[in-house]
Design a protein around this motif. Structure first.
Motif, PDB file in Angstrom:
ATOM      1  N   MET A 155       0.453  -1.223   0.082  1.00 48.92           N
ATOM      2  CA  MET A 155      -0.052  -0.285  -0.067  1.00 48.92           C
ATOM      3  C   MET A 155       1.050   1.238   0.081  1.00 48.92           C
ATOM      4  N   THR A 156       2.247   0.685   0.903  1.00 47.17           N
ATOM      5  CA  THR A 156       2.829   2.097   0.675  1.00 47.17           C
ATOM      6  C   THR A 156       3.647   2.450  -0.794  1.00 47.17           C
ATOM      7  N   ILE A 157       3.765   1.526  -1.199  1.00 48.21           N
ATOM      8  CA  ILE A 157       4.359   1.959  -2.795  1.00 48.21           C
ATOM      9  C   ILE A 157       3.532   2.593  -3.170  1.00 48.21           C
ATOM     10  N   LEU A 158       2.421   1.657  -3.697  1.00 49.13           N
ATOM     11  CA  LEU A 158       1.720   2.545  -4.035  1.00 49.13           C
ATOM     12  C   LEU A 158       1.175   3.040  -4.420  1.00 49.13           C
ATOM     13  N   SER A 159       0.994   3.874  -2.873  1.00 50.36           N
ATOM     14  CA  SER A 159       1.262   5.651  -2.486  1.00 50.36           C
ATOM     15  C   SER A 159       1.779   7.017  -2.772  1.00 50.36           C
ATOM     16  N   TYR A 160       3.265   5.350  -2.825  1.00 50.95           N
ATOM     17  CA  TYR A 160       4.859   6.962  -3.472  1.00 50.95           C
ATOM     18  C   TYR A 160       4.937   6.552  -4.621  1.00 50.95           C
ATOM     19  N   ILE A 161       3.883   5.573  -5.862  1.00 50.69           N
ATOM     20  CA  ILE A 161       3.398   5.820  -6.965  1.00 50.69           C
ATOM     21  C   ILE A 161       2.449   6.718  -7.344  1.00 50.69           C
ATOM     22  N   ALA A 162       1.688   6.602  -7.387  1.00 51.44           N
ATOM     23  CA  ALA A 162       0.805   7.755  -7.128  1.00 51.44           C
ATOM     24  C   ALA A 162       1.161   8.697  -6.939  1.00 51.44           C
ATOM     25  N   THR A 163       1.770   9.029  -6.038  1.00 53.12           N
ATOM     26  CA  THR A 163       2.570  10.599  -5.805  1.00 53.12           C
ATOM     27  C   THR A 163       2.640  11.062  -6.962  1.00 53.12           C
ATOM     28  N   ALA A 164       4.584  10.138  -7.015  1.00 48.22           N
ATOM     29  CA  ALA A 164       5.620  10.370  -8.213  1.00 48.22           C
ATOM     30  C   ALA A 164       4.351  10.672  -9.140  1.00 48.22           C
ATOM     31  N   VAL A 165       4.279  10.165  -9.601  1.00 41.47           N
ATOM     32  CA  VAL A 165       2.929  10.157 -11.172  1.00 41.47           C
ATOM     33  C   VAL A 165       2.485  11.525 -10.915  1.00 41.47           C
ATOM     34  N   ILE A 166       1.568  12.034 -10.318  1.00 40.68           N
ATOM     35  CA  ILE A 166      -0.166  12.889 -10.391  1.00 40.68           C
ATOM     36  C   ILE A 166       0.947  13.773  -9.407  1.00 40.68           C
ATOM     37  N   SER A 167       2.368  13.862  -8.857  1.00 37.39           N
ATOM     38  CA  SER A 167       2.788  15.726  -8.678  1.00 37.39           C
ATOM     39  C   SER A 167       4.145  15.121 -10.087  1.00 37.39           C
ATOM     40  N   ALA A 168       4.221  14.953 -10.542  1.00 37.27           N
ATOM     41  CA  ALA A 168       4.881  15.117 -12.071  1.00 37.27           C
ATOM     42  C   ALA A 168       3.558  15.776 -12.923  1.00 37.27           C
ATOM     43  N   LYS A 169       3.438  14.801 -12.573  1.00 38.24           N
ATOM     44  CA  LYS A 169       2.587  15.438 -14.665  1.00 38.24           C
ATOM     45  C   LYS A 169       1.803  16.378 -13.899  1.00 38.24           C
ATOM     46  N   THR A 170       1.193  16.696 -12.623  1.00 41.68           N
ATOM     47  CA  THR A 170       0.450  18.542 -11.984  1.00 41.68           C
ATOM     48  C   THR A 170       1.430  19.575 -12.191  1.00 41.68           C
ATOM     49  N   GLY A 171       3.012  19.121 -12.254  1.00 35.42           N
ATOM     50  CA  GLY A 171       3.657  20.301 -11.917  1.00 35.42           C
ATOM     51  C   GLY A 171       4.344  20.508 -13.803  1.00 35.42           C
ATOM     52  N   ILE A 172       4.535  19.370 -14.414  1.00 41.65           N
ATOM     53  CA  ILE A 172       4.194  19.740 -15.761  1.00 41.65           C
ATOM     54  C   ILE A 172       3.428  20.857 -16.334  1.00 41.65           C
ATOM     55  N   GLU A 173       1.902  20.104 -15.750  1.00 41.78           N
ATOM     56  CA  GLU A 173       1.055  20.709 -16.412  1.00 41.78           C
ATOM     57  C   GLU A 173       1.228  22.121 -15.597  1.00 41.78           C
ATOM     58  N   TYR A 174       1.590  22.781 -14.881  1.00 42.11           N
ATOM     59  CA  TYR A 174       1.453  24.254 -14.175  1.00 42.11           C
ATOM     60  C   TYR A 174       2.358  24.980 -14.985  1.00 42.11           C
ATOM     61  N   LEU A 175       3.703  24.187 -15.603  1.00 43.03           N
ATOM     62  CA  LEU A 175       4.717  24.576 -16.721  1.00 43.03           C
ATOM     63  C   LEU A 175       3.987  24.761 -18.162  1.00 43.03           C
ATOM     64  N   HIS A 176       2.897  23.977 -18.380  1.00 44.47           N
ATOM     65  CA  HIS A 176       2.428  24.091 -19.170  1.00 44.47           C
ATOM     66  C   HIS A 176       1.927  25.108 -19.630  1.00 44.47           C
ATOM     67  N   HIS A 177       0.912  26.099 -19.470  1.00 43.42           N
ATOM     68  CA  HIS A 177       0.596  27.111 -19.082  1.00 43.42           C
ATOM     69  C   HIS A 177       1.337  27.937 -19.485  1.00 43.42           C
ATOM     70  N   ILE A 178       2.911  28.243 -18.875  1.00 40.62           N
ATOM     71  CA  ILE A 178       3.802  29.704 -19.280  1.00 40.62           C
ATOM     72  C   ILE A 178       3.895  29.018 -20.404  1.00 40.62           C
ATOM     73  N   LEU A 179       4.761  27.740 -20.691  1.00 39.89           N
ATOM     74  CA  LEU A 179       5.380  27.046 -21.799  1.00 39.89           C
ATOM     75  C   LEU A 179       4.582  25.879 -23.116  1.00 39.89           C
ATOM     76  N   PRO A 180       3.840  26.634 -23.525  1.00 39.74           N
ATOM     77  CA  PRO A 180       2.436  25.346 -24.372  1.00 39.74           C
ATOM     78  C   PRO A 180       2.923  25.104 -24.879  1.00 39.74           C
TER      79      PRO A 180
END
Length: 409
Positions: free
Chosen positions: A101-126
């Motif tokens: 369960m902890t590993i699943l949580s880390y996988i979800a955290t890494a993927v969600i955080s990475a993609k959300t961070g890139i989406e923030y940048l995508h607003h200024i660098l489309p």
């Protein structure tokens, strides 16, 4: 000189340089402090104008779990978090379930955080491609983790300091722009639910607001890399960050935007407020900060999962080839496999964060609940363990009931 860990004694290696409280806080603090980017809006979606109240309840629960984590980890100062706790008071199978369960949580955290961070940048660098950039970001932090935990901790601390400075500026500018007659807040207060709806709103808002404490469990997964007495300080520092900024961002949003606008800008609430208060330049700073701190949460996942999987391999729950270290002393095989796993999950879900949100919520709250249960079992079955701190029974039971209720919701 730090006391050698069981792993160091087993392999006959010299005690290694450990992380001080600020470097350790930098690693685990980015994950939990990034919650202010979304938790205010999420709480407002379910609880409306009661969002600051439900966030205060979440902080109280976090305070209870701080006591739980302090007792268990200082009694068993080994990597692994919930896995290590259950391993010492139940069966290896139960501990392995918690680890999964902890590993699943880390996988979800890494993927969600990475993609959300890139989406923030995508607003200024489309112009760049989000999926490819997300995989590249995961790869960058995988390389950073392979280089070494001390080096990666310096990067994490730099991000954390920048994030704290941005939030301080956000709060100051936000308060300065409060309407003199508080007419927006008064309008939002007029939409306050009543009767049965009031309790439903508080419960749903509290359940959603618990996502704002994700990352609190991370410090327990790399406690062996921390200097003596540092673990308790990391919990304190994370709690302080959440106490200050999560309710403040919620209060500022309710004073500057109508509730409907808060809900409409749920995914980018702080950048929208920054645009209203500081214009486009300040919005750019907030977007860059969001991308940076969410990227820092990716590093938290790499560090946490490495400590957990290495502990499981030492206990022969996982293949021994994972124990191989490189010349820099890092477990590169674990890091590379985690990177490949996260990348494959991202591609299989086609970047749909909604597909991972449910897994993330269930695994994270499940890990927290199991840790509380492990604390109870540790009190009953391992009374002989020396403890520097003891959490009260009421504290543990209230914490377990709260996360269980939110988990079932």
């Amino acid at each position: 000189v730090p006391t050698p860990t069981p792993e160091e004694l087993f392999f006959g290696s010299a005690p290694k340089k450990r992380l001080n409280q600020w470097l350790a806080t930098g690693i685990c603090g980015n994950d939990i402090s990034s919650s202010c980017l979304y938790v205010s809006a999420i709480a407002a979606v379910y609880a409306g104008v009661l969002a600051p109240i439900v966030l205060a309840l979440v902080i109280f629960l976090l305070y209870l779990y701080k006591k739980v984590y302090t007792e268990v980890v200082e009694a068993l100062p080994l990597n692994g978090g919930t896995y290590n706790c259950l391993l010492n008071c139940t069966s290896k199978f139960a501990a392995a379930v918690a680890a999964c369960m902890t590993i699943l949580s880390y996988i979800a955290t890494a993927v969600i955080s990475a993609k959300t961070g890139i989406e923030y940048l995508h607003h200024i660098l489309p112009n760049f491609e989000v999926m490819g950039a997300t995989i590249c970001l995961l790869g960058v932090f995988a390389i950073l983790a392979i280089i070494g935990i001390t080096e990666s901790a310096v990067v994490a601390l730099t991000i954390f300091v920048f994030h704290m400075a941005t939030l301080v500026a956000f709060c100051i500018i936000g308060f300065v722009h409060f309407p003199a007659d508080f007419h927006i807040l008064k309008t939002n207060l007029s939409m306050l639910p009543s009767g049965h709806s009031l309790f439903v709103a508080i419960f749903l808002g509290f359940s959603a607001g618990l996502l704002g404490i994700s990352g609190f469990e991370s410090s327990a997964n790399f406690v062996e890399e921390q200097d003596v007495g540092v673990f308790r300080k990391t919990l304190r520092n994370m709690l302080i960050a959440v106490i200050i900024f999560n309710p403040l961002t919620s209060i500022i949003s309710l004073n500057l935007l109508p509730l409907d606008d808060i809900v409409r800008h749920e995914n980018h609430l702080l950048s929208e407020i920054a645009l209203h208060t500081g214009g486009q330049p300040f919005r750019l700073v907030v977007v860059l900060d969001a991308a940076a701190v969410l990227s820092g949460a990716v590093l938290t996942s790499f560090v946490g999962v490495t400590g957990l999987i290495r502990r499981m391999a030492l206990d022969q729950c996982l293949p021994q080839f994972l124990l191989k270290r490189n010349r820099r002393g890092t477990s590169h095989r674990i890091i590379i496999l985690f990177f490949l796993l996260c990348s494959s999950i991202l591609l299989l879900t086609k970047g749909s964060l909604l597909s991972l949100a449910g897994v993330y919520t269930i695994s994270f709250l499940g890990v927290m609940t199991l840790f509380g249960i492990g604390n109870i079992l540790l009190k009953i079955r391992r009374k002989e363990l020396k403890r520097t701190y003891r959490a009260g029974w009421t504290t543990i039971l209230v914490a377990i009931v709260a996360t269980t209720a939110a988990h079932n919701e």
